[in-house]
Design an enzyme around this catalytic site. Structure first.
Site, PDB file in Angstrom:
ATOM      1  N   SER A  38      44.213  43.795   4.148  1.00 22.98           N
ATOM      2  CA  SER A  38      43.209  44.772   4.557  1.00 22.98           C
ATOM      3  C   SER A  38      43.505  46.150   3.959  1.00 22.98           C
ATOM      4  CB  SER A  38      43.189  44.844   6.081  1.00 22.98           C
ATOM      5  OG  SER A  38      42.143  45.659   6.512  1.00 22.98           O
TER       6      SER A  38
ATOM      7  N   THR B 220      42.806  32.977   2.255  1.00 24.56           N
ATOM      8  CA  THR B 220      42.565  34.047   3.208  1.00 24.56           C
ATOM      9  C   THR B 220      41.097  34.456   3.244  1.00 24.56           C
ATOM     10  OG1 THR B 220      44.763  34.804   2.582  1.00 24.56           O
ATOM     11  CG2 THR B 220      43.457  36.286   3.949  1.00 24.56           C
TER      12      THR B 220
ATOM     13  N   VAL C  11      48.809  26.182 -10.198  1.00 25.75           N
ATOM     14  CA  VAL C  11      49.613  26.540 -11.377  1.00 25.75           C
ATOM     15  C   VAL C  11      51.068  26.198 -11.086  1.00 25.75           C
ATOM     16  CG1 VAL C  11      50.452  28.464 -12.782  1.00 25.75           C
ATOM     17  CG2 VAL C  11      48.039  28.348 -12.119  1.00 25.75           C
TER      18      VAL C  11
ATOM     19  N   HIS D 186      35.265  47.961   5.631  1.00 23.68           N
ATOM     20  CA  HIS D 186      35.791  49.129   6.332  1.00 23.68           C
ATOM     21  C   HIS D 186      35.250  50.435   5.771  1.00 23.68           C
ATOM     22  CE1 HIS D 186      38.829  46.945   8.648  1.00 23.68           C
ATOM     23  NE2 HIS D 186      38.973  46.185   7.586  1.00 23.68           N
TER      24      HIS D 186
END
Lengths: 132, 480, 422
Positions: B337, B40, B172, B49
């Site tokens: 987020s 990501t 893993v 932010h």
């Protein structure tokens, strides 16, 4: 094959033609759909003895690049393309090479040579070495 | 035996590893991918932010504001691009004006400084390209934009420079309890460790459940983006948010630290954690938002599209806690987020958690004498003065050959990012560190040249140079 | 500070022809700047034949065609620098360039010729959804890998776009042992020459899917499958017509874009249809003394036309340096209308016309039995019959202004008029 449909490639019009084997006609074929004589000539050739120019690359050592572009110097029978590639793939040349140099003579007994389409210098790494 | 094993080298894992590398501990950082930041972290909005959006009293609220404050220092030390350009939450009708008032209040509660509700005139002065139908906006001065993968890569490089061991291509597969801690099976190897920190992003639940009772589930959610050419990077000056709704923060239009324009994201719950497809519907919906918000936008300037997967959890807050009844397993999960913004604060907090458990685990957190917080700055040839450029080329002629024509990147810069710790080994690895392939031609011109350089530097055949992940071969074999 | 009369940016076929012609027309200090390791431009990777039918009355391969000009340039003693990237061109004809040996170069030129060629349109620009694995590549990049570095780029290939580059690569990859599963083309007609349809697709039984586009790409690290679908008149995919191909490569041949970043930095006005500089009859751009030729002005189909156009640019750049080229006040615009998508040059200065002037253009669709009609205002200057015109084939029209009074020439238009009958 007795009948073939094809697009003429002689000029940009690209007539859709039909070529039929015809024992009664003078050149052995009947061509329809063409708008000029050049198309007829092309159509008959494509039907009776289609040929192609083959361009590819061969391995070159000690050159500025690892591949040297080559071409058949003239057209060879279309059916021989795969065999021709096999024969040409076996060839290896060494730099320096001048454009036009014959790298394979009389490809598959067609009478057509395979020639280099560019000159290639020796890579500077090999400049100091003797040309063997 | 490692003191600590961090699973996941995304923004969260790399921040944690780098924080821990300040101490005299043996630290292992594992990632299943071929490069750091390949999940990501490489596919998000790149926003730092302000912090008015997070629900009051949550970890998200706490760490968002704290993390935001820390960004200047971190990015300066690590030489990562970061710009505090401010953000606007736009309101085009009365209902939206009410929503931004609520956000303002929430911001006050969360401790967000320097916010203001702007009226139409003030908004248009700041962002002339917004539609005339705008009514007002919430302006937050502390919001900014950063290079997210650049940051994670820089953290990884700095962590390795400071003694962390990085193992890539190490998914893993099992974690077994041992007398002194855990045995972690990853890649083809096993590692013994006293403490495990789980920062495995969308796979954090699967990692956790290898050795703990299930307490959370990751709900993958995909966001799609369109990236525009630099020539339209000035369509907006700040981070422009659409008004949020129950679906999410709303679509954003923002410049990137490189000067491109970024548009997105969508928010689609998905089943498959690997489903990073972009969709026609998704890309169209964000384009429609841009058309509804801006006076002028040209879609012929889109140079690429991409998507990233959020690691959402049902509680909608970060899960940063020791596993039930354990001192030696810390979960850092559900980091969606404002995860990027919160990451530095999360890392600090995790270090404190480790400090608490240290004596129980026979570990001591002694600060290293020779910890180097700084990373050697990366070289941006085109940003140098002509004098400096001349000197650099004289010193190293590789800086005299431009490889990436669209972004004007030299061979010297590419060699540099390959040679660093946690350096590039793939085409995309070079792209993320030095930019070739990010421009108009998307690597069409430079890919053969970059591959040649990677092959030469890593002493491999060109056909073994990958685009990104392990199976991403570009070339198949030599021509006959 | 280096000083030259003429600096040519780009040493491909356009730059080579321009430099040679400039020298033949009296310019002495000429410098060609080339970013690649050798001259020849894109021709070095175009190892197929079909070049030179008009210029040399021979059918040559790309490298052979390039070598003719490279040899002539060297024989004429024209200076050139390789591995040299131009960073900036100012509207005062100051050029900033760089290379390994000399570092940063500042060059002052009396005239500049822009011949930077073009780049390929990318996947991102046409927004194909799906995953973004390795194996999606533009046809030109694949051509470079195969023909120059000597590596294959895939085993099972689907091609998007039936322009000549896509067709040529269909044949090339097949001859080198890959399986080409098909060519998908958005339009109801192919963008390439009939000759290539026959010799690249029909010869190898490669299917051509007209009115189709790619709607999905699958595969995480490497392409695993590509799905195409038929499109309607508005080019939107039609549900239910999807065809999925298991393959490892998607080659994109979806258009070329003139590479004008340097032109923009010089403040040169671009034409938003060609994406190249607006030029006048001398191939001069909106900045006096900066000329342009070749693919950077508009994408050509035959290199022979590039050579002709570039010779014009070179000759006029030399005339400009010697003061012979008049920058007159009267400018006449030239426009393509009614089926003619664009015309180059976009502007002429009647006082500079010496008799015959050639106009190059492209039409916006396939038409049969039409007339190309050139008008000055409402007056028909010339009308030529064409049995067949297509977007993939550049057309030209020669107008003779020799006898006309320059002041009487009004804004020119060139249009298509449908003829009666089949």
């Amino acid at each position: 094959m007795d009948k073939k449909e094809m697009i003429c490639i002689v000029c940009p019009v690209g007539c859709h033609m039909e070529v039929v084997k015809d024992g009664t006609s003078e050149d052995g074929y009947k061509v329809s759909g063409n708008q000029c004589l050049r198309g007829k000539v092309y159509g008959i050739k494509e039907m009776s003895n289609p040929t192609r120019v083959l361009t590819t690359t061969v391995k070159i050592t000690e050159g500025k690049l690892p591949r040297l572009p080559v071409t058949t110097k003239g057209a060879i029978p279309k059916g021989l393309m795969t065999e021709a590639m096999e024969a040409i793939n076996k060839v290896e040349v060494k730099a320096p090479v001048k454009v036009g140099k014959v790298i394979l003579k009389n490809l598959l007994n067609t009478g057509v040579d395979v020639v280099a389409t560019r000159s290639m210098d020796r890579d500077s790494r090999y400049q100091s070495q003797k040309v063997s | 035996m490692y003191d600590i094993t961090v699973i996941g080298a995304g923004i969260t894992g790399t921040f944690i590893a780098r924080e821990l590398s300040k101490y005299d501990l043996s630290i292992l950082l594992l990632d299943k991918e071929n490069d750091v930041a390949n999940g990501t972290t490489k596919a998000n909005s790149a926003i730092v932010h302000a912090g008015y959006d997070a629900t009051e009293g949550t970890l998200k609220a706490k760490f968002n504001v704290k993390g935001n404050e820390m960004y200047d220092g971190i990015c300066k030390d690590l030489d990562v691009p970061f710009k505090r350009i401010g953000s606007l939450v736009t309101a085009f009708n009365d209902e939206e004006m009410e929503t931004i008032q609520c956000l303002y209040q929430r911001g006050i509660t969360n401790g967000v400084p320097d916010m203001k509700i702007l009226d139409k005139e003030e908004v248009l002065q700041m962002e002339g390209n917004l539609k005339e139908s705008i009514k007002g906006a919430l302006f937050a001065k502390t919001a900014g934009i950063v290079g997210p993968w650049e940051l994670a890569i820089a953290l990884a490089e700095n962590a390795v420079e400071n003694g962390v061991e990085l193992q890539l291509n190490s998914a893993v597969t099992a974690i077994d309890k041992t007398g002194e801690g855990y045995r972690v099976s990853a890649g083809e190897k096993t590692y013994e460790t006293k403490l495990v920190i789980n920062a495995a992003g969308v796979y954090a639940d699967q990692i956790d459940q290898m050795v703990n009772e299930k307490t959370f589930e990751i709900l993958p959610n995909r966001g799609e983006y369109n990236l525009f050419d630099k020539s339209v990077g000035d369509m907006v000056n700040t981070v422009v948010f659409g008004c949020p709704s129950s679906a999410g923060k709303g679509t954003v239009i923002l410049p990137t630290v490189h000067g491109n324009l970024l548009l997105g994201p969508t928010a689609d719950p998905i089943d498959n954690k690997e489903d990073t497809r972009t969709t026609f519907a998704g890309l169209t919906s964000i384009n429609d938002h841009a058309k509804d918000t801006l006076k002028k936008i040209g879609f012929q300037d889109v140079i690429t599209s991409f998507s990233g997967i959020r690691a959402k959890v049902a509680t909608k807050d970060f899960i940063i806690e020791k596993a039930e009844g354990k001192e030696d397993f810390i979960n850092v999960a559900g980091i969606d987020s404002p995860g990027l913004t919160a990451a530095p604060a999360i890392a600090e907090y995790v270090v404190e958690m480790v400090r608490e458990s240290a004596s129980a685990l026979d570990m001591t957190l002694t600060e290293k004498e020779h910890f180097n917080p700084k990373r050697t700055p990366s070289i941006h040839f085109m940003d140098l003065s002509t004098e400096d450029q001349k000197k650099l080329i004289e010193k190293d002629p590789r800086f005299g050959r431009i490889i990436c024509r669209c972004e004007y990147i030299t061979e010297g810069e590419i060699v540099d990012v390959i040679r660093r710790k946690a350096g590039a080994t793939t085409l995309d690895g070079v792209k993320r560190r030095a930019r070739p392939g990010s421009g108009r031609c998307q690597g069409g011109f430079c890919a053969p040249r970059v591959m040649e350089i990677i092959a030469r530097e890593l002493d491999v055949d060109m056909k073994d140079v990958l685009k990104d992940g392990k199976g991403s071969y570009v070339l198949t074999e030599r021509t006959k | 500070m280096l000083n030259y009369e003429i600096v040519v940016i780009g040493g491909g076929p356009a730059g080579l022809a321009a430099a040679i012609e400039a020298k033949k027309n009296g310019a002495k200090e000429i410098l060609v700047l080339e970013r690649d390791l050798e001259l020849g431009g894109i021709l070095q990777q175009c190892i197929h034949n079909g070049f030179g039918l008009h210029v040399f009355k021979e059918e040559l391969t790309g490298p052979e065609y390039a070598e003719r000009f490279i040899q002539e340039l060297k024989d004429m003693g024209i200076e050139y620098k390789l591995d040299t990237m131009v960073l900036e061109v100012s509207d005062e004809k100051m050029i900033t360039a760089m290379n390994r040996e000399e570092g940063i170069l500042n060059i002052r030129a009396k005239a500049v010729i822009l011949s930077m060629g073009c780049r390929e349109r990318t996947r991102g620009a046409i927004r194909i959804p799906g995953t973004r694995p390795a194996g999606v590549m533009t046809a030109g990049t694949a051509q470079r890998f195969v023909n120059m570095e000597g590596y294959m780029t895939g085993k099972r290939v689907l091609i998007l776009g039936s322009g000549d580059i896509g067709l040529i690569m269909a044949r090339r990859l097949t001859l080198e042992g890959a399986e080409v599963l098909g060519v998908s083309e958005l339009m109801p007609f192919s963008g390439g020459l009939n000759r290539n349809i026959v010799q690249c697709l029909e010869d190898f039984d490669i299917p051509l899917y007209l009115q189709h586009t790619v709607v999905d790409i699958e595969g995480k690290d490497r392409v695993e499958a590509v799905t195409i679908a038929k499109v309607d008149e508005r080019y939107k995919p039609i549900k239910g017509t999807e065809k999925r191909f298991e393959c490892d490569t998607l080659l994109l041949s979806v258009g070329l874009i003139p590479e004008n970043e340097l032109s923009k930095s010089a403040g040169i006005e671009l034409d938003n249809i060609t994406a190249g500089p607006r030029v006048n009859e001398a191939m001069e751009t909106s900045v006096e003394g900066i000329f342009a030729c070749g693919n950077v002005v508009h994408v050509h189909d035959l290199v022979d036309w590039v050579t002709e156009e570039s010779r014009k640019a070179g000759k006029n750049a030399a005339r400009y340096v010697s003061g012979e080229l008049k920058n007159t006040a009267s400018k006449i615009s030239v426009q393509g209308v009614n089926g003619v998508r664009y015309v180059v040059p976009q502007e002429i200065r009647p006082e500079n016309l010496r008799g015959k002037t050639e106009f190059m253009m492209r039409v916006d669709a396939v038409y049969q039995n039409v007339k190309l009609v050139a008008k000055s205002g409402e007056e028909i200057l010339k009308s030529v019959k064409r049995r067949h015109v297509a977007p993939g084939e550049m057309e030209n029209l020669v107008l003779d202004f020799g006898e006309m009074d320059p002041k009487s020439i009004k804004n020119l238009t060139i249009e298509l008029v449908q003829e009666e009958g089949a």
